[in-house]
Design a protein around this motif. Structure first.
Motif, PDB file in Angstrom:
ATOM      1  N   VAL A 102     -10.704  -9.082  11.717  1.00 19.52           N
ATOM      2  CA  VAL A 102      -9.737  -8.176  11.094  1.00 19.52           C
ATOM      3  C   VAL A 102      -8.782  -7.666  12.165  1.00 19.52           C
ATOM      4  O   VAL A 102      -9.232  -7.083  13.170  1.00 19.52           O
ATOM      5  CB  VAL A 102     -10.454  -6.986  10.413  1.00 19.52           C
ATOM      6  CG1 VAL A 102      -9.446  -5.980   9.876  1.00 19.52           C
ATOM      7  CG2 VAL A 102     -11.368  -7.488   9.307  1.00 19.52           C
ATOM      8  N   ILE A 103      -7.495  -7.890  11.960  1.00 22.48           N
ATOM      9  CA  ILE A 103      -6.485  -7.466  12.931  1.00 22.48           C
ATOM     10  C   ILE A 103      -6.574  -5.959  13.148  1.00 22.48           C
ATOM     11  O   ILE A 103      -6.478  -5.177  12.201  1.00 22.48           O
ATOM     12  CB  ILE A 103      -5.070  -7.871  12.469  1.00 22.48           C
ATOM     13  CG1 ILE A 103      -4.951  -9.396  12.451  1.00 22.48           C
ATOM     14  CG2 ILE A 103      -3.996  -7.249  13.358  1.00 22.48           C
ATOM     15  CD1 ILE A 103      -3.659  -9.912  11.846  1.00 22.48           C
ATOM     16  N   GLY A 132      -5.330 -11.179   4.506  1.00 24.71           N
ATOM     17  CA  GLY A 132      -6.533 -10.352   4.446  1.00 24.71           C
ATOM     18  C   GLY A 132      -6.245  -8.926   4.848  1.00 24.71           C
ATOM     19  O   GLY A 132      -5.131  -8.424   4.670  1.00 24.71           O
ATOM     20  N   ILE A 133      -7.234  -8.278   5.439  1.00 24.42           N
ATOM     21  CA  ILE A 133      -7.105  -6.877   5.842  1.00 24.42           C
ATOM     22  C   ILE A 133      -6.491  -6.793   7.230  1.00 24.42           C
ATOM     23  O   ILE A 133      -6.857  -7.537   8.130  1.00 24.42           O
ATOM     24  CB  ILE A 133      -8.482  -6.203   5.827  1.00 24.42           C
ATOM     25  CG1 ILE A 133      -8.935  -6.029   4.375  1.00 24.42           C
ATOM     26  CG2 ILE A 133      -8.465  -4.869   6.554  1.00 24.42           C
ATOM     27  CD1 ILE A 133     -10.278  -5.410   4.225  1.00 24.42           C
ATOM     28  N   PRO A 168      -6.042   3.810   8.431  1.00 25.39           N
ATOM     29  CA  PRO A 168      -5.351   3.177   7.312  1.00 25.39           C
ATOM     30  C   PRO A 168      -5.308   1.662   7.484  1.00 25.39           C
ATOM     31  O   PRO A 168      -5.259   1.158   8.604  1.00 25.39           O
ATOM     32  CB  PRO A 168      -3.937   3.768   7.357  1.00 25.39           C
ATOM     33  CG  PRO A 168      -3.829   4.530   8.606  1.00 25.39           C
ATOM     34  CD  PRO A 168      -5.166   4.623   9.251  1.00 25.39           C
ATOM     35  N   PHE A 169      -5.351   0.948   6.361  1.00 17.70           N
ATOM     36  CA  PHE A 169      -5.235  -0.505   6.411  1.00 17.70           C
ATOM     37  C   PHE A 169      -4.480  -1.008   5.194  1.00 17.70           C
ATOM     38  O   PHE A 169      -4.344  -0.309   4.192  1.00 17.70           O
ATOM     39  CB  PHE A 169      -6.611  -1.184   6.528  1.00 17.70           C
ATOM     40  CG  PHE A 169      -7.473  -1.108   5.306  1.00 17.70           C
ATOM     41  CD1 PHE A 169      -7.418  -2.095   4.321  1.00 17.70           C
ATOM     42  CD2 PHE A 169      -8.372  -0.071   5.129  1.00 17.70           C
ATOM     43  CE1 PHE A 169      -8.222  -2.040   3.205  1.00 17.70           C
ATOM     44  CE2 PHE A 169      -9.196  -0.009   4.011  1.00 17.70           C
ATOM     45  CZ  PHE A 169      -9.118  -0.996   3.054  1.00 17.70           C
ATOM     46  N   GLU A 220      -3.337   4.418  -1.011  1.00 14.98           N
ATOM     47  CA  GLU A 220      -3.604   4.349   0.426  1.00 14.98           C
ATOM     48  C   GLU A 220      -5.022   3.860   0.623  1.00 14.98           C
ATOM     49  O   GLU A 220      -5.959   4.347  -0.017  1.00 14.98           O
ATOM     50  CB  GLU A 220      -3.422   5.727   1.065  1.00 14.98           C
ATOM     51  CG  GLU A 220      -3.597   5.690   2.571  1.00 14.98           C
ATOM     52  CD  GLU A 220      -3.296   7.031   3.211  1.00 14.98           C
ATOM     53  OE1 GLU A 220      -4.130   7.481   4.006  1.00 14.98           O
ATOM     54  OE2 GLU A 220      -2.239   7.621   2.911  1.00 14.98           O
ATOM     55  N   ARG A 221      -5.169   2.884   1.496  1.00 14.70           N
ATOM     56  CA  ARG A 221      -6.490   2.340   1.814  1.00 14.70           C
ATOM     57  C   ARG A 221      -6.891   2.831   3.198  1.00 14.70           C
ATOM     58  O   ARG A 221      -6.074   2.822   4.119  1.00 14.70           O
ATOM     59  CB  ARG A 221      -6.457   0.823   1.741  1.00 14.70           C
ATOM     60  CG  ARG A 221      -6.307   0.316   0.328  1.00 14.70           C
ATOM     61  CD  ARG A 221      -6.217  -1.195   0.255  1.00 14.70           C
ATOM     62  NE  ARG A 221      -6.250  -1.645  -1.111  1.00 14.70           N
ATOM     63  CZ  ARG A 221      -5.192  -1.640  -1.933  1.00 14.70           C
ATOM     64  NH1 ARG A 221      -4.026  -1.202  -1.512  1.00 14.70           N
ATOM     65  NH2 ARG A 221      -5.314  -2.072  -3.169  1.00 14.70           N
ATOM     66  N   GLN A 222      -8.161   3.231   3.313  1.00 17.95           N
ATOM     67  CA  GLN A 222      -8.648   3.790   4.573  1.00 17.95           C
ATOM     68  C   GLN A 222     -10.012   3.205   4.906  1.00 17.95           C
ATOM     69  O   GLN A 222     -10.837   2.992   4.023  1.00 17.95           O
ATOM     70  CB  GLN A 222      -8.779   5.315   4.454  1.00 17.95           C
ATOM     71  CG  GLN A 222      -7.504   6.007   4.061  1.00 17.95           C
ATOM     72  CD  GLN A 222      -7.739   7.452   3.659  1.00 17.95           C
ATOM     73  OE1 GLN A 222      -8.840   7.850   3.284  1.00 17.95           O
ATOM     74  NE2 GLN A 222      -6.687   8.242   3.720  1.00 17.95           N
TER      75      GLN A 222
END
Length: 187
Positions: free
Chosen positions: A11-12, A184-185, A177-178, A158-160
């Motif tokens: 995951v970056i 992907g993520i 946050p992502f 918002e994704r966290q």
């Protein structure tokens, strides 16, 4: 812990946040809703290295390279553990189909296998469907616990990501946050 004692996450941005990746020889629990991206984080981890491991799929369509684990009992899982990156999708189905005691034994066996082989074994756990006391028992066994959250505002999602537990490393003190992209993520 040295850098080579870690497995990159795929995951970056996540490796930097958790000090280089997941500890080798660990059991990772990723929890969240089905819409939070937990399936992405699992696939990204599994796909980092070609032929680097196995993906036991219980909950969804079996993709190329995955093992159809819908008919397997939890006791049969270790026979499929190959490589350094193992994903079980999902521990929630193990709990619902076989009970919490089978799920806990499955985790303990995975912990032994991960330690012996210096592999990383990731389990997906859907939130808000299990008893809190059962979740606590699972989290105590795990070496790493990540939670993916989705927060909805009036016109925005918002994704966290929260890191709740990280063996032999510092746990970040903030939500990260992502985004979910076509790759992907990304944090």
């Amino acid at each position: 812990m040295r850098k080579n004692d870690k497995q990159i996450t795929g995951v970056i941005g996540l490796d930097a946040v958790i000090d280089g990746g997941y500890p080798r020889g660990s059991v990772v629990i990723v929890t969240g809703s089905p819409l939070s991206g937990i399936d992405h984080i699992a696939r990204q981890f599994w796909r980092v290295e070609r032929d680097g491991g196995i993906y036991l799929m219980i909950d969804s369509d079996v993709e190329e390279g995955m093992v159809d684990a819908r008919t397997l009992t939890p006791e049969a899982f270790p026979g499929y553990y190959t490589g350094k990156r193992i994903v079980i999708d999902s521990l929630s189905s193990v709990i619902l189909n076989f009970g919490i005691d089978h799920a806990l034994r499955c985790l303990l066996l995975a912990r032994k296998e991960a330690s012996r082989e210096e592999s990383t074994i990731m389990f997906i756990l859907y939130n808000n469907i299990h008893k809190p006391e059962d979740e606590n028992r699972i989290f105590r066994i795990a070496d790493v616990v990540l939670e993916l959250k989705v927060v909805t505002f009036a016109t925005e999602v918002e994704r966290q990501l929260a890191v709740h537990k990280l063996r032999q490393s510092n746990v970040p003190k903030r939500l990260i946050p992502f985004n979910i992209t076509d790759k992907g993520i990304e944090l």
